[in-house]
Design a protein around this motif. Structure first.
Motif, PDB file in Angstrom:
ATOM      1  N   LEU A   1     -50.654  83.315  57.087  1.00 41.13           N
ATOM      2  CA  LEU A   1     -49.967  82.733  55.937  1.00 41.13           C
ATOM      3  C   LEU A   1     -50.739  83.032  54.655  1.00 41.13           C
ATOM      4  O   LEU A   1     -51.934  82.745  54.554  1.00 41.13           O
ATOM      5  CB  LEU A   1     -49.843  81.214  56.133  1.00 41.13           C
ATOM      6  CG  LEU A   1     -49.255  80.376  55.013  1.00 41.13           C
ATOM      7  CD1 LEU A   1     -47.841  80.817  54.670  1.00 41.13           C
ATOM      8  CD2 LEU A   1     -49.260  78.899  55.405  1.00 41.13           C
TER       9      LEU A   1
ATOM     10  N   ARG B   1     -50.443  83.013  50.121  1.00 44.56           N
ATOM     11  CA  ARG B   1     -49.723  82.427  48.990  1.00 44.56           C
ATOM     12  C   ARG B   1     -50.044  83.225  47.729  1.00 44.56           C
ATOM     13  O   ARG B   1     -51.139  83.790  47.584  1.00 44.56           O
ATOM     14  CB  ARG B   1     -50.096  80.952  48.784  1.00 44.56           C
ATOM     15  CG  ARG B   1     -51.557  80.751  48.438  1.00 44.56           C
ATOM     16  CD  ARG B   1     -51.900  79.296  48.206  1.00 44.56           C
ATOM     17  NE  ARG B   1     -53.333  79.185  47.915  1.00 44.56           N
ATOM     18  CZ  ARG B   1     -53.865  78.328  47.071  1.00 44.56           C
ATOM     19  NH1 ARG B   1     -53.098  77.477  46.423  1.00 44.56           N
ATOM     20  NH2 ARG B   1     -55.169  78.294  46.870  1.00 44.56           N
TER      21      ARG B   1
ATOM     22  N   GLN C   1     -45.059  81.799  45.518  1.00 39.40           N
ATOM     23  CA  GLN C   1     -44.501  82.262  46.791  1.00 39.40           C
ATOM     24  C   GLN C   1     -45.478  81.982  47.919  1.00 39.40           C
ATOM     25  O   GLN C   1     -46.697  82.106  47.760  1.00 39.40           O
ATOM     26  CB  GLN C   1     -44.206  83.765  46.735  1.00 39.40           C
ATOM     27  CG  GLN C   1     -43.596  84.344  48.003  1.00 39.40           C
ATOM     28  CD  GLN C   1     -43.437  85.848  47.960  1.00 39.40           C
ATOM     29  OE1 GLN C   1     -43.636  86.483  46.943  1.00 39.40           O
ATOM     30  NE2 GLN C   1     -43.080  86.437  49.085  1.00 39.40           N
ATOM     31  N   PHE C   2     -44.933  81.600  49.070  1.00 41.33           N
ATOM     32  CA  PHE C   2     -45.656  81.624  50.333  1.00 41.33           C
ATOM     33  C   PHE C   2     -45.164  82.834  51.108  1.00 41.33           C
ATOM     34  O   PHE C   2     -44.009  83.247  50.979  1.00 41.33           O
ATOM     35  CB  PHE C   2     -45.388  80.358  51.155  1.00 41.33           C
ATOM     36  CG  PHE C   2     -45.980  79.108  50.576  1.00 41.33           C
ATOM     37  CD1 PHE C   2     -47.339  78.854  50.692  1.00 41.33           C
ATOM     38  CD2 PHE C   2     -45.180  78.182  49.923  1.00 41.33           C
ATOM     39  CE1 PHE C   2     -47.886  77.688  50.165  1.00 41.33           C
ATOM     40  CE2 PHE C   2     -45.717  77.011  49.398  1.00 41.33           C
ATOM     41  CZ  PHE C   2     -47.078  76.769  49.518  1.00 41.33           C
TER      42      PHE C   2
ATOM     43  N   THR D   1     -45.175  83.909  55.061  1.00 40.22           N
ATOM     44  CA  THR D   1     -45.490  83.700  56.469  1.00 40.22           C
ATOM     45  C   THR D   1     -45.201  84.995  57.223  1.00 40.22           C
ATOM     46  O   THR D   1     -44.960  86.033  56.609  1.00 40.22           O
ATOM     47  CB  THR D   1     -44.638  82.548  57.038  1.00 40.22           C
ATOM     48  OG1 THR D   1     -43.250  82.842  56.832  1.00 40.22           O
ATOM     49  CG2 THR D   1     -44.953  81.234  56.345  1.00 40.22           C
TER      50      THR D   1
ATOM     51  N   TRP E   1     -43.017  88.328  56.179  1.00 38.67           N
ATOM     52  CA  TRP E   1     -42.779  88.337  54.740  1.00 38.67           C
ATOM     53  C   TRP E   1     -43.706  89.363  54.085  1.00 38.67           C
ATOM     54  O   TRP E   1     -44.782  89.682  54.595  1.00 38.67           O
ATOM     55  CB  TRP E   1     -43.049  86.963  54.142  1.00 38.67           C
ATOM     56  CG  TRP E   1     -41.970  85.958  54.378  1.00 38.67           C
ATOM     57  CD1 TRP E   1     -41.541  85.475  55.579  1.00 38.67           C
ATOM     58  CD2 TRP E   1     -41.189  85.293  53.378  1.00 38.67           C
ATOM     59  NE1 TRP E   1     -40.547  84.555  55.393  1.00 38.67           N
ATOM     60  CE2 TRP E   1     -40.309  84.419  54.057  1.00 38.67           C
ATOM     61  CE3 TRP E   1     -41.156  85.351  51.993  1.00 38.67           C
ATOM     62  CZ2 TRP E   1     -39.401  83.609  53.381  1.00 38.67           C
ATOM     63  CZ3 TRP E   1     -40.249  84.535  51.329  1.00 38.67           C
ATOM     64  CH2 TRP E   1     -39.387  83.682  52.017  1.00 38.67           C
TER      65      TRP E   1
ATOM     66  N   MET F   1     -35.770  77.627  53.296  1.00 42.50           N
ATOM     67  CA  MET F   1     -36.405  78.938  53.160  1.00 42.50           C
ATOM     68  C   MET F   1     -37.645  79.078  54.037  1.00 42.50           C
ATOM     69  O   MET F   1     -37.906  80.136  54.612  1.00 42.50           O
ATOM     70  CB  MET F   1     -36.797  79.190  51.697  1.00 42.50           C
ATOM     71  CG  MET F   1     -37.513  80.526  51.498  1.00 42.50           C
ATOM     72  SD  MET F   1     -37.812  80.894  49.766  1.00 42.50           S
ATOM     73  CE  MET F   1     -36.162  81.252  49.221  1.00 42.50           C
ATOM     74  N   TYR F   2     -38.424  78.002  54.147  1.00 38.71           N
ATOM     75  CA  TYR F   2     -39.675  78.030  54.906  1.00 38.71           C
ATOM     76  C   TYR F   2     -39.644  76.973  56.018  1.00 38.71           C
ATOM     77  O   TYR F   2     -40.414  76.015  55.997  1.00 38.71           O
ATOM     78  CB  TYR F   2     -40.861  77.748  53.989  1.00 38.71           C
ATOM     79  CG  TYR F   2     -41.104  78.761  52.903  1.00 38.71           C
ATOM     80  CD1 TYR F   2     -41.618  80.027  53.195  1.00 38.71           C
ATOM     81  CD2 TYR F   2     -40.862  78.453  51.565  1.00 38.71           C
ATOM     82  CE1 TYR F   2     -41.868  80.952  52.188  1.00 38.71           C
ATOM     83  CE2 TYR F   2     -41.120  79.374  50.551  1.00 38.71           C
ATOM     84  CZ  TYR F   2     -41.618  80.618  50.870  1.00 38.71           C
ATOM     85  OH  TYR F   2     -41.881  81.529  49.875  1.00 38.71           O
TER      86      TYR F   2
ATOM     87  N   ASP G   1     -40.735  76.822  58.956  1.00 34.12           N
ATOM     88  CA  ASP G   1     -41.899  76.698  59.836  1.00 34.12           C
ATOM     89  C   ASP G   1     -43.182  76.347  59.099  1.00 34.12           C
ATOM     90  O   ASP G   1     -44.267  76.367  59.677  1.00 34.12           O
ATOM     91  CB  ASP G   1     -42.107  78.009  60.602  1.00 34.12           C
ATOM     92  CG  ASP G   1     -42.444  79.175  59.683  1.00 34.12           C
ATOM     93  OD1 ASP G   1     -42.083  79.103  58.484  1.00 34.12           O
ATOM     94  OD2 ASP G   1     -43.049  80.157  60.148  1.00 34.12           O
ATOM     95  N   ILE G   2     -43.089  76.025  57.823  1.00 38.63           N
ATOM     96  CA  ILE G   2     -44.302  75.919  57.019  1.00 38.63           C
ATOM     97  C   ILE G   2     -44.768  74.484  56.768  1.00 38.63           C
ATOM     98  O   ILE G   2     -45.907  74.258  56.361  1.00 38.63           O
ATOM     99  CB  ILE G   2     -44.099  76.648  55.666  1.00 38.63           C
ATOM    100  CG1 ILE G   2     -45.424  77.196  55.135  1.00 38.63           C
ATOM    101  CG2 ILE G   2     -43.484  75.727  54.634  1.00 38.63           C
ATOM    102  CD1 ILE G   2     -45.265  78.047  53.895  1.00 38.63           C
TER     103      ILE G   2
ATOM    104  N   TYR H   1     -45.529  74.365  44.613  1.00 37.79           N
ATOM    105  CA  TYR H   1     -44.435  75.334  44.725  1.00 37.79           C
ATOM    106  C   TYR H   1     -43.156  74.779  44.108  1.00 37.79           C
ATOM    107  O   TYR H   1     -42.401  75.501  43.438  1.00 37.79           O
ATOM    108  CB  TYR H   1     -44.206  75.694  46.192  1.00 37.79           C
ATOM    109  CG  TYR H   1     -43.048  76.634  46.423  1.00 37.79           C
ATOM    110  CD1 TYR H   1     -43.241  78.007  46.446  1.00 37.79           C
ATOM    111  CD2 TYR H   1     -41.754  76.146  46.616  1.00 37.79           C
ATOM    112  CE1 TYR H   1     -42.173  78.880  46.652  1.00 37.79           C
ATOM    113  CE2 TYR H   1     -40.683  77.006  46.827  1.00 37.79           C
ATOM    114  CZ  TYR H   1     -40.903  78.367  46.832  1.00 37.79           C
ATOM    115  OH  TYR H   1     -39.852  79.226  47.023  1.00 37.79           O
TER     116      TYR H   1
END
Length: 199
Positions: A56, A58, A72-73, A75, A78, A159-160, A162-163, A175
């Motif tokens: 991960l 950022r 932005q992150f 994972t 990406w 959007m995320y 699993d984060i 964010y």
């Protein structure tokens, strides 16, 4: 080194075949990034796009008070970069660091040119992905300017997905462009909305 996520990405998104992937393997560069280590710092010229095979990252900037604003992150599967710095070869105003120990594939112009030689359709598909990314950035800007904290949070979860358990609350708040206290209130309100007591 096995790179199942990157291989799948190039085949499904980039239009490469299994045979194409074998041909480009010698040109693939990977890097292990330890938690909290940087891939990019403000003032550096960014020369790569970073595909997250595992882990991960950022992307963030610092405001005048030194507060982090996370843009932005990234994972698994990406890609993150300062595209402006890469394209214009100018010093970046952003930072990219690892939130977790991360394995990245380093993509530069030379690699993209090599893949394009092997598969002539790759550049067109890569351009399509870039335009989708730009569209997403416009949506994000519109949200920061006009959407409620609740709407921003719900879109973040979408959007995320699993984060949520992988980053601290303050990073999510950064964010979203809200304070950690506001984030707590949003989450509490959503929990109350979804709570259905037993009769």
């Amino acid at each position: 080194m096995e790179l199942p996520n990157f291989k799948k990405y190039l085949i499904e998104k980039g239009g490469l075949s299994e045979a194409n992937f074998l041909l480009i393997q010698p040109f693939i560069t990977v890097k292990n990034v330890s938690k909290s280590d940087f891939l990019l710092k403000e003032g550096d010229v960014c020369s790569h796009f970073f595909f997250v095979e595992k882990g991960l990252l950022r992307l963030y900037a610092l405001n005048e008070e030194g507060k982090e604003n996370i843009l932005q992150f990234a994972t698994e599967n990406w890609i993150v970069s300062d595209r402006g710095s890469v394209y214009f070869q100018q010093p970046s105003t952003y930072y990219i660091d690892a939130v977790e120990d991360t394995l990245v594939v380093m993509l530069d112009e030379g690699f993209i040119n090599k893949v394009s030689e092997i598969n002539t359709d790759f550049r067109r598909k890569n351009e399509h992905l870039l335009q989708k990314h730009i569209r997403q950035l416009y949506k994000r800007i519109s949200q920061l300017l006009g959407a409620s904290a609740k709407r921003r949070y719900l879109d973040f979860v979408k959007m995320y997905p699993d984060i949520m358990l992988r980053v601290p609350q303050w990073m999510i708040a950064s964010y979203l462009g809200i304070t950690p206290e506001s984030l707590s209130r949003v989450r509490k309100a959503l929990a109350e909305e979804n709570f259905k007591p037993n009769n």
